[in-house]
Design a protein around this motif. Structure first.
Motif, PDB file in Angstrom:
ATOM      1  N   PRO A   1       0.815  -1.224   0.000  1.00 43.98           N
ATOM      2  CA  PRO A   1       0.000   0.000   0.000  1.00 43.98           C
ATOM      3  C   PRO A   1       0.852   1.279   0.000  1.00 43.98           C
ATOM      4  O   PRO A   1       0.414   2.312  -0.485  1.00 43.98           O
ATOM      5  N   GLU A   2       2.079   1.187   0.516  1.00 47.75           N
ATOM      6  CA  GLU A   2       2.939   2.365   0.605  1.00 47.75           C
ATOM      7  C   GLU A   2       3.708   2.675  -0.673  1.00 47.75           C
ATOM      8  O   GLU A   2       3.939   3.830  -0.985  1.00 47.75           O
ATOM      9  N   LYS A   3       4.149   1.604  -1.404  1.00 47.85           N
ATOM     10  CA  LYS A   3       5.037   1.870  -2.542  1.00 47.85           C
ATOM     11  C   LYS A   3       5.213   0.652  -3.445  1.00 47.85           C
ATOM     12  O   LYS A   3       4.849  -0.471  -3.089  1.00 47.85           O
ATOM     13  N   LEU A   4       5.826   0.914  -4.593  1.00 45.58           N
ATOM     14  CA  LEU A   4       6.279  -0.144  -5.489  1.00 45.58           C
ATOM     15  C   LEU A   4       7.624  -0.599  -4.945  1.00 45.58           C
ATOM     16  O   LEU A   4       8.583   0.166  -4.923  1.00 45.58           O
ATOM     17  N   VAL A   5       7.703  -1.830  -4.457  1.00 37.04           N
ATOM     18  CA  VAL A   5       8.916  -2.342  -3.814  1.00 37.04           C
ATOM     19  C   VAL A   5       9.925  -2.826  -4.851  1.00 37.04           C
ATOM     20  O   VAL A   5      11.107  -2.530  -4.761  1.00 37.04           O
ATOM     21  N   ARG A   6       9.452  -3.584  -5.853  1.00 40.55           N
ATOM     22  CA  ARG A   6      10.334  -4.106  -6.909  1.00 40.55           C
ATOM     23  C   ARG A   6       9.582  -4.129  -8.223  1.00 40.55           C
ATOM     24  O   ARG A   6       8.399  -4.431  -8.258  1.00 40.55           O
ATOM     25  N   SER A   7      10.313  -3.875  -9.292  1.00 41.69           N
ATOM     26  CA  SER A   7       9.798  -4.008 -10.645  1.00 41.69           C
ATOM     27  C   SER A   7      10.992  -4.408 -11.494  1.00 41.69           C
ATOM     28  O   SER A   7      11.903  -3.596 -11.709  1.00 41.69           O
ATOM     29  N   GLU A   8      11.019  -5.683 -11.944  1.00 41.64           N
ATOM     30  CA  GLU A   8      12.201  -6.173 -12.634  1.00 41.64           C
ATOM     31  C   GLU A   8      11.885  -7.392 -13.489  1.00 41.64           C
ATOM     32  O   GLU A   8      10.830  -7.997 -13.358  1.00 41.64           O
ATOM     33  N   GLU A   9      12.826  -7.734 -14.351  1.00 41.30           N
ATOM     34  CA  GLU A   9      12.748  -8.941 -15.160  1.00 41.30           C
ATOM     35  C   GLU A   9      13.495 -10.044 -14.410  1.00 41.30           C
ATOM     36  O   GLU A   9      14.639  -9.836 -13.995  1.00 41.30           O
ATOM     37  N   VAL A  10      12.853 -11.185 -14.218  1.00 48.23           N
ATOM     38  CA  VAL A  10      13.446 -12.296 -13.466  1.00 48.23           C
ATOM     39  C   VAL A  10      13.207 -13.609 -14.221  1.00 48.23           C
ATOM     40  O   VAL A  10      12.451 -13.656 -15.195  1.00 48.23           O
ATOM     41  N   HIS A  11      13.824 -14.676 -13.732  1.00 46.15           N
ATOM     42  CA  HIS A  11      13.611 -16.005 -14.322  1.00 46.15           C
ATOM     43  C   HIS A  11      12.338 -16.648 -13.754  1.00 46.15           C
ATOM     44  O   HIS A  11      11.505 -17.136 -14.499  1.00 46.15           O
ATOM     45  N   MET A  12      12.207 -16.628 -12.405  1.00 47.64           N
ATOM     46  CA  MET A  12      11.077 -17.292 -11.751  1.00 47.64           C
ATOM     47  C   MET A  12      10.841 -16.681 -10.378  1.00 47.64           C
ATOM     48  O   MET A  12      11.773 -16.200  -9.741  1.00 47.64           O
ATOM     49  N   VAL A  13       9.593 -16.744  -9.935  1.00 48.90           N
ATOM     50  CA  VAL A  13       9.231 -16.316  -8.580  1.00 48.90           C
ATOM     51  C   VAL A  13       8.388 -17.426  -7.960  1.00 48.90           C
ATOM     52  O   VAL A  13       7.489 -17.966  -8.605  1.00 48.90           O
ATOM     53  N   VAL A  14       8.697 -17.772  -6.708  1.00 42.23           N
ATOM     54  CA  VAL A  14       7.899 -18.746  -5.960  1.00 42.23           C
ATOM     55  C   VAL A  14       7.128 -17.963  -4.899  1.00 42.23           C
ATOM     56  O   VAL A  14       7.720 -17.230  -4.095  1.00 42.23           O
ATOM     57  N   VAL A  15       5.809 -18.110  -4.931  1.00 47.46           N
ATOM     58  CA  VAL A  15       4.893 -17.324  -4.095  1.00 47.46           C
ATOM     59  C   VAL A  15       4.246 -18.227  -3.049  1.00 47.46           C
ATOM     60  O   VAL A  15       3.802 -19.331  -3.376  1.00 47.46           O
ATOM     61  N   PRO A  16       4.156 -17.758  -1.783  1.00 47.37           N
ATOM     62  CA  PRO A  16       3.479 -18.551  -0.749  1.00 47.37           C
ATOM     63  C   PRO A  16       1.956 -18.370  -0.821  1.00 47.37           C
ATOM     64  O   PRO A  16       1.374 -17.534  -0.144  1.00 47.37           O
ATOM     65  N   GLY A  17       1.306 -19.140  -1.665  1.00 45.63           N
ATOM     66  CA  GLY A  17      -0.148 -19.053  -1.813  1.00 45.63           C
ATOM     67  C   GLY A  17      -0.871 -19.709  -0.650  1.00 45.63           C
ATOM     68  O   GLY A  17      -0.322 -20.593   0.018  1.00 45.63           O
ATOM     69  N   THR A  18      -2.102 -19.319  -0.415  1.00 48.94           N
ATOM     70  CA  THR A  18      -2.867 -19.916   0.685  1.00 48.94           C
ATOM     71  C   THR A  18      -3.176 -21.385   0.428  1.00 48.94           C
ATOM     72  O   THR A  18      -3.393 -22.148   1.360  1.00 48.94           O
ATOM     73  N   GLU A  19      -3.168 -21.816  -0.839  1.00 49.59           N
ATOM     74  CA  GLU A  19      -3.404 -23.216  -1.188  1.00 49.59           C
ATOM     75  C   GLU A  19      -2.086 -23.971  -1.374  1.00 49.59           C
ATOM     76  O   GLU A  19      -2.085 -25.115  -1.814  1.00 49.59           O
ATOM     77  N   GLY A  20      -0.977 -23.322  -1.069  1.00 47.89           N
ATOM     78  CA  GLY A  20       0.346 -23.919  -1.239  1.00 47.89           C
ATOM     79  C   GLY A  20       1.236 -23.021  -2.089  1.00 47.89           C
ATOM     80  O   GLY A  20       0.756 -22.148  -2.806  1.00 47.89           O
ATOM     81  N   GLU A  21       2.547 -23.239  -1.998  1.00 46.11           N
ATOM     82  CA  GLU A  21       3.476 -22.451  -2.794  1.00 46.11           C
ATOM     83  C   GLU A  21       3.300 -22.749  -4.275  1.00 46.11           C
ATOM     84  O   GLU A  21       2.988 -23.876  -4.655  1.00 46.11           O
ATOM     85  N   PHE A  22       3.520 -21.735  -5.117  1.00 46.73           N
ATOM     86  CA  PHE A  22       3.480 -21.950  -6.555  1.00 46.73           C
ATOM     87  C   PHE A  22       4.565 -21.118  -7.225  1.00 46.73           C
ATOM     88  O   PHE A  22       4.892 -20.028  -6.781  1.00 46.73           O
ATOM     89  N   GLY A  23       5.145 -21.689  -8.263  1.00 48.38           N
ATOM     90  CA  GLY A  23       6.190 -21.014  -9.017  1.00 48.38           C
ATOM     91  C   GLY A  23       5.627 -20.442 -10.306  1.00 48.38           C
ATOM     92  O   GLY A  23       4.752 -21.035 -10.929  1.00 48.38           O
ATOM     93  N   VAL A  24       6.148 -19.275 -10.693  1.00 45.90           N
ATOM     94  CA  VAL A  24       5.693 -18.612 -11.914  1.00 45.90           C
ATOM     95  C   VAL A  24       6.898 -18.346 -12.815  1.00 45.90           C
ATOM     96  O   VAL A  24       7.878 -17.734 -12.377  1.00 45.90           O
ATOM     97  N   LEU A  25       6.814 -18.833 -14.040  1.00 46.17           N
ATOM     98  CA  LEU A  25       7.814 -18.590 -15.086  1.00 46.17           C
ATOM     99  C   LEU A  25       7.156 -17.769 -16.192  1.00 46.17           C
ATOM    100  O   LEU A  25       5.926 -17.657 -16.244  1.00 46.17           O
ATOM    101  N   ALA A  26       7.957 -17.240 -17.101  1.00 46.53           N
ATOM    102  CA  ALA A  26       7.413 -16.520 -18.255  1.00 46.53           C
ATOM    103  C   ALA A  26       6.459 -17.441 -19.006  1.00 46.53           C
ATOM    104  O   ALA A  26       6.690 -18.644 -19.122  1.00 46.53           O
ATOM    105  N   GLY A  27       5.354 -16.890 -19.485  1.00 47.52           N
ATOM    106  CA  GLY A  27       4.391 -17.672 -20.249  1.00 47.52           C
ATOM    107  C   GLY A  27       3.382 -18.445 -19.410  1.00 47.52           C
ATOM    108  O   GLY A  27       2.585 -19.211 -19.948  1.00 47.52           O
TER     109      GLY A  27
END
Length: 86
Positions: free
Chosen positions: A11-37
């Protein structure tokens, strides 16, 4: 190799904005990884560590986040967190 556009926003700011290979997110239904596409997707997130992989073999950069939502669309991944400890 395709890259994923990733943004981490609180709510305060944009913390990061970048190009990356993958991000793993702690979802409420379990962790999930996101790749391009990745298929469009939306999830609530739980308190935990967001793992950002800058390249395929890189060690992850971890950011502690609390609550919020993650959205994957044709533009990339956006994480809207209530708090992020950078």
């Amino acid at each position: 190799m395709a890259s994923l556009h990733f943004e981490l926003v609180t709510p305060e700011k944009l913390v990061r904005s970048e190009e990356v290979h993958m991000v793993v997110v702690p979802g409420t239904e379990g962790e999930f990884g996101v790749l391009a596409g990745h298929a469009p997707f939306m999830s609530t997130i739980k308190d935990g560590d967001l793992a950002i992989y800058k390249s395929e073999n890189a060690e992850p950069v971890k950011i502690r986040i609390e609550g919020g939502f993650a959205e994957v669309n044709e533009k990339g991944l956006t994480v809207l967190a209530e708090k992020a400890e950078v």
